[in-house]
Design an enzyme around this catalytic site. Structure first.
Site, PDB file in Angstrom:
ATOM      1  N   MET A   1       0.844  -1.201   0.000  1.00 47.03           N
ATOM      2  CA  MET A   1       0.000   0.000   0.000  1.00 47.03           C
ATOM      3  C   MET A   1       0.876   1.246   0.000  1.00 47.03           C
ATOM      4  O   MET A   1       0.405   2.353   0.305  1.00 47.03           O
ATOM      5  CB  MET A   1      -0.939   0.001   1.206  1.00 47.03           C
ATOM      6  CG  MET A   1      -1.910  -1.176   1.164  1.00 47.03           C
ATOM      7  SD  MET A   1      -3.449  -0.860   2.012  1.00 47.03           S
ATOM      8  CE  MET A   1      -2.878  -0.589   3.674  1.00 47.03           C
TER       9      MET A   1
ATOM     10  N   HIS B   1       8.946   1.112   3.482  1.00 48.28           N
ATOM     11  CA  HIS B   1       9.986   1.145   4.510  1.00 48.28           C
ATOM     12  C   HIS B   1      10.848  -0.102   4.354  1.00 48.28           C
ATOM     13  O   HIS B   1      10.671  -0.874   3.402  1.00 48.28           O
ATOM     14  CB  HIS B   1       9.361   1.253   5.905  1.00 48.28           C
ATOM     15  CG  HIS B   1       8.282   0.227   6.178  1.00 48.28           C
ATOM     16  ND1 HIS B   1       8.533  -1.133   6.219  1.00 48.28           N
ATOM     17  CD2 HIS B   1       6.947   0.361   6.391  1.00 48.28           C
ATOM     18  CE1 HIS B   1       7.424  -1.781   6.464  1.00 48.28           C
ATOM     19  NE2 HIS B   1       6.426  -0.902   6.564  1.00 48.28           N
TER      20      HIS B   1
ATOM     21  N   HIS C   1       9.162  -3.495   3.624  1.00 41.20           N
ATOM     22  CA  HIS C   1       8.810  -3.699   2.214  1.00 41.20           C
ATOM     23  C   HIS C   1      10.068  -4.035   1.396  1.00 41.20           C
ATOM     24  O   HIS C   1      10.040  -4.901   0.513  1.00 41.20           O
ATOM     25  CB  HIS C   1       8.183  -2.434   1.620  1.00 41.20           C
ATOM     26  CG  HIS C   1       6.891  -2.016   2.257  1.00 41.20           C
ATOM     27  ND1 HIS C   1       6.769  -0.872   2.999  1.00 41.20           N
ATOM     28  CD2 HIS C   1       5.659  -2.593   2.253  1.00 41.20           C
ATOM     29  CE1 HIS C   1       5.520  -0.741   3.416  1.00 41.20           C
ATOM     30  NE2 HIS C   1       4.818  -1.779   2.996  1.00 41.20           N
TER      31      HIS C   1
ATOM     32  N   LYS D   1       5.373 -11.766   7.386  1.00 40.57           N
ATOM     33  CA  LYS D   1       4.826 -12.521   8.524  1.00 40.57           C
ATOM     34  C   LYS D   1       4.269 -11.571   9.581  1.00 40.57           C
ATOM     35  O   LYS D   1       3.563 -11.988  10.491  1.00 40.57           O
ATOM     36  CB  LYS D   1       5.914 -13.417   9.123  1.00 40.57           C
ATOM     37  CG  LYS D   1       6.220 -14.625   8.232  1.00 40.57           C
ATOM     38  CD  LYS D   1       7.549 -15.256   8.536  1.00 40.57           C
ATOM     39  CE  LYS D   1       7.476 -16.229   9.679  1.00 40.57           C
ATOM     40  NZ  LYS D   1       8.752 -16.995   9.810  1.00 40.57           N
ATOM     41  N   LYS D   2       4.582 -10.281   9.468  1.00 38.95           N
ATOM     42  CA  LYS D   2       4.004  -9.285  10.380  1.00 38.95           C
ATOM     43  C   LYS D   2       2.481  -9.326  10.301  1.00 38.95           C
ATOM     44  O   LYS D   2       1.788  -9.192  11.301  1.00 38.95           O
ATOM     45  CB  LYS D   2       4.509  -7.899  10.000  1.00 38.95           C
ATOM     46  CG  LYS D   2       3.674  -6.788  10.587  1.00 38.95           C
ATOM     47  CD  LYS D   2       4.510  -5.693  11.124  1.00 38.95           C
ATOM     48  CE  LYS D   2       3.727  -4.711  11.945  1.00 38.95           C
ATOM     49  NZ  LYS D   2       2.506  -4.239  11.314  1.00 38.95           N
ATOM     50  N   ASP D   3       1.951  -9.504   9.075  1.00 33.31           N
ATOM     51  CA  ASP D   3       0.501  -9.628   8.892  1.00 33.31           C
ATOM     52  C   ASP D   3       0.181 -11.120   8.780  1.00 33.31           C
ATOM     53  O   ASP D   3      -0.165 -11.630   7.707  1.00 33.31           O
ATOM     54  CB  ASP D   3       0.068  -8.865   7.643  1.00 33.31           C
ATOM     55  CG  ASP D   3       0.348  -7.380   7.787  1.00 33.31           C
ATOM     56  OD1 ASP D   3      -0.424  -6.708   8.472  1.00 33.31           O
ATOM     57  OD2 ASP D   3       1.374  -6.908   7.249  1.00 33.31           O
TER      58      ASP D   3
ATOM     59  N   SER E   1       6.294  -0.327  10.327  1.00 35.57           N
ATOM     60  CA  SER E   1       4.939  -0.240   9.802  1.00 35.57           C
ATOM     61  C   SER E   1       4.740   1.152   9.227  1.00 35.57           C
ATOM     62  O   SER E   1       5.272   2.141   9.768  1.00 35.57           O
ATOM     63  CB  SER E   1       3.925  -0.468  10.940  1.00 35.57           C
ATOM     64  OG  SER E   1       2.656   0.032  10.555  1.00 35.57           O
ATOM     65  N   SER E   2       3.985   1.236   8.141  1.00 31.74           N
ATOM     66  CA  SER E   2       3.698   2.554   7.554  1.00 31.74           C
ATOM     67  C   SER E   2       2.954   3.424   8.551  1.00 31.74           C
ATOM     68  O   SER E   2       2.977   4.649   8.457  1.00 31.74           O
ATOM     69  CB  SER E   2       2.865   2.394   6.283  1.00 31.74           C
ATOM     70  OG  SER E   2       3.506   1.521   5.385  1.00 31.74           O
TER      71      SER E   2
HETATM   72  P1  AMP Z   1       1.384  -2.957   3.477  1.00 34.85           P
HETATM   73  O1  AMP Z   1       1.997  -1.918   2.577  1.00 34.85           O
HETATM   74  O2  AMP Z   1       1.302  -2.543   4.902  1.00 34.85           O
HETATM   75  O3  AMP Z   1       0.102  -3.523   2.920  1.00 34.85           O
HETATM   76  O4  AMP Z   1       2.393  -4.178   3.472  1.00 34.85           O
HETATM   77  C1  AMP Z   1       2.820  -4.771   2.287  1.00 34.85           C
HETATM   78  C2  AMP Z   1       3.559  -6.030   2.620  1.00 34.85           C
HETATM   79  O5  AMP Z   1       4.699  -5.721   3.424  1.00 34.85           O
HETATM   80  C3  AMP Z   1       2.716  -7.027   3.412  1.00 34.85           C
HETATM   81  O6  AMP Z   1       2.962  -8.338   2.924  1.00 34.85           O
HETATM   82  C4  AMP Z   1       3.237  -6.849   4.813  1.00 34.85           C
HETATM   83  O7  AMP Z   1       3.081  -8.007   5.615  1.00 34.85           O
HETATM   84  C5  AMP Z   1       4.693  -6.556   4.562  1.00 34.85           C
HETATM   85  N1  AMP Z   1       5.291  -5.857   5.712  1.00 34.85           N
HETATM   86  C6  AMP Z   1       4.791  -4.782   6.367  1.00 34.85           C
HETATM   87  N2  AMP Z   1       5.586  -4.450   7.407  1.00 34.85           N
HETATM   88  C7  AMP Z   1       6.602  -5.347   7.418  1.00 34.85           C
HETATM   89  C8  AMP Z   1       7.743  -5.547   8.246  1.00 34.85           C
HETATM   90  N3  AMP Z   1       8.012  -4.757   9.281  1.00 34.85           N
HETATM   91  N4  AMP Z   1       8.569  -6.583   7.951  1.00 34.85           N
HETATM   92  C9  AMP Z   1       8.312  -7.398   6.905  1.00 34.85           C
HETATM   93  N5  AMP Z   1       7.256  -7.257   6.082  1.00 34.85           N
HETATM   94  C10 AMP Z   1       6.411  -6.251   6.334  1.00 34.85           C
END
Ligand code: AMP
Length: 272
Positions: free
Chosen positions: A27, A31, A34, A145-147, A182-183
């Site tokens: 999304m 960081h 990602h 694996k965070k989610d 985390s974003s």
């Molecule tokens: P998001 O942009 O938050 O939807 O996350 C995109 C992907 O990045 C998802 O598969 C998340 O699980 C992964 N992600 C988010 N934060 C982390 C993190 N701290 N470490 C590893 N993967 C992450």
């Protein structure tokens, strides 16, 4: 690096590629977490495609859809430097139509934990990931694996819908002090950020305790003593298939936390 706004352009480009495709759906507001997914995808595939799309259907009314951080220019720069071949960054109208067919998360595992506190969240996640898989047709798709529950449900969708691709889980990347990247961390004030650390500390303590006891109640009690959050939504112990457990089994236990620090909702977990 190619930048595509429409599914059609992306599909055309994908058709022209010969070799394996690693796909990282995001999304945006990228960081180091990602970046870890992107680097793994690059190491394991001939091409890497990243999607950047703040998917409206996975936000509940009243959640942070409008204020979710959007940093497209910086994100594109990060992708370029990381050797990404193409970024797909559609607008909502290019992804969704009115009155369309929708995917439902499974009634139990899609509606416990995150799905309980964010009902229909996973319907939206699966809806968009399904579309993205059909557009990008990846060989491998990378998820954090965070989610953990999202990762589990996407694996289930791949199985249930016979997608011909591999889901690759990626470990959680943390700041030096333990805070999971985390974003949404940018919402935290300095004082809140300090208290947010209590989440990863509680998980770390639980992991340590689990080497000497499998008693979940005992572990939970110590976690509650460490946690310094404003509203705890859950501490949960599940196996890798998201069944609740009452004893820890190493290699098959995930401990999860969801909590508010001020107005910011954070989730974190540890895989034992
Ligand atoms: P998001 O942009 O938050 O939807 O996350 C995109 C992907 O990045 C998802 O598969 C998340 O699980 C992964 N992600 C988010 N934060 C982390 C993190 N701290 N470490 C590893 N993967 C992450």
């Amino acid at each position: 690096m190619e930048i595509f706004k429409t599914p059609q352009e992306t599909t055309e480009y994908i058709k022209s590629l010969q070799g394996s495709i690693g796909f990282v759906p995001t999304m945006g507001a990228l960081h180091k977490g990602h970046l870890e997914l992107i680097n793994k995808a690059r190491n394991e595939n001939d091409f890497v495609i990243v999607s950047i799309f703040v998917n409206p259907t996975q936000f509940l009314p009243g959640e942070d859809l409008d204020k979710y951080p959007r940093k497209l220019e910086a994100d594109l720069e990060i992708c370029k430097r990381a050797g990404v071949n193409a970024v797909f960054t559609p607008i909502s109208q290019n992804i969704y139509s009115e009155d369309e067919i929708s995917i439902k998360a499974p009634k139990i595992k899609g509606y416990i934990l995150e799905g309980f506190f964010r009902p229909r969240h996973f319907d939206g996640v699966l809806q968009v990931v399904n579309k993205l898989f059909n557009i990008v047709k990846p060989t491998r798709a990378y998820f954090g694996k965070k989610d953990a529950q999202q990762l589990y449900l996407i694996k289930q969708m791949v199985k249930n819908f016979f997608f011909d691709l591999e889901i690759v889980p990626v470990d959680t990347i943390r700041e030096k002090d333990g805070l999971a990247l985390s974003s949404r961390n940018i919402y935290l004030s300095n004082e809140e950020r300090k208290r947010a650390l209590s989440i990863s500390k509680a998980l770390k303590r639980a992991a340590k305790l689990s080497t000497t006891t499998t008693d979940i109640e005992k572990i939970k009690k110590e976690m509650l003593e460490i946690l310094d959050v404003d509203r705890l939504q859950y501490i949960a112990f599940v196996d890798n298939d998201f069944n609740y457990i009452n004893k820890i089994t190493h290699g098959n236990t995930i401990i999860l936390i969801a909590a508010y620090i001020g107005q910011t909702r954070l989730i974190d977990n540890i895989w034992l």
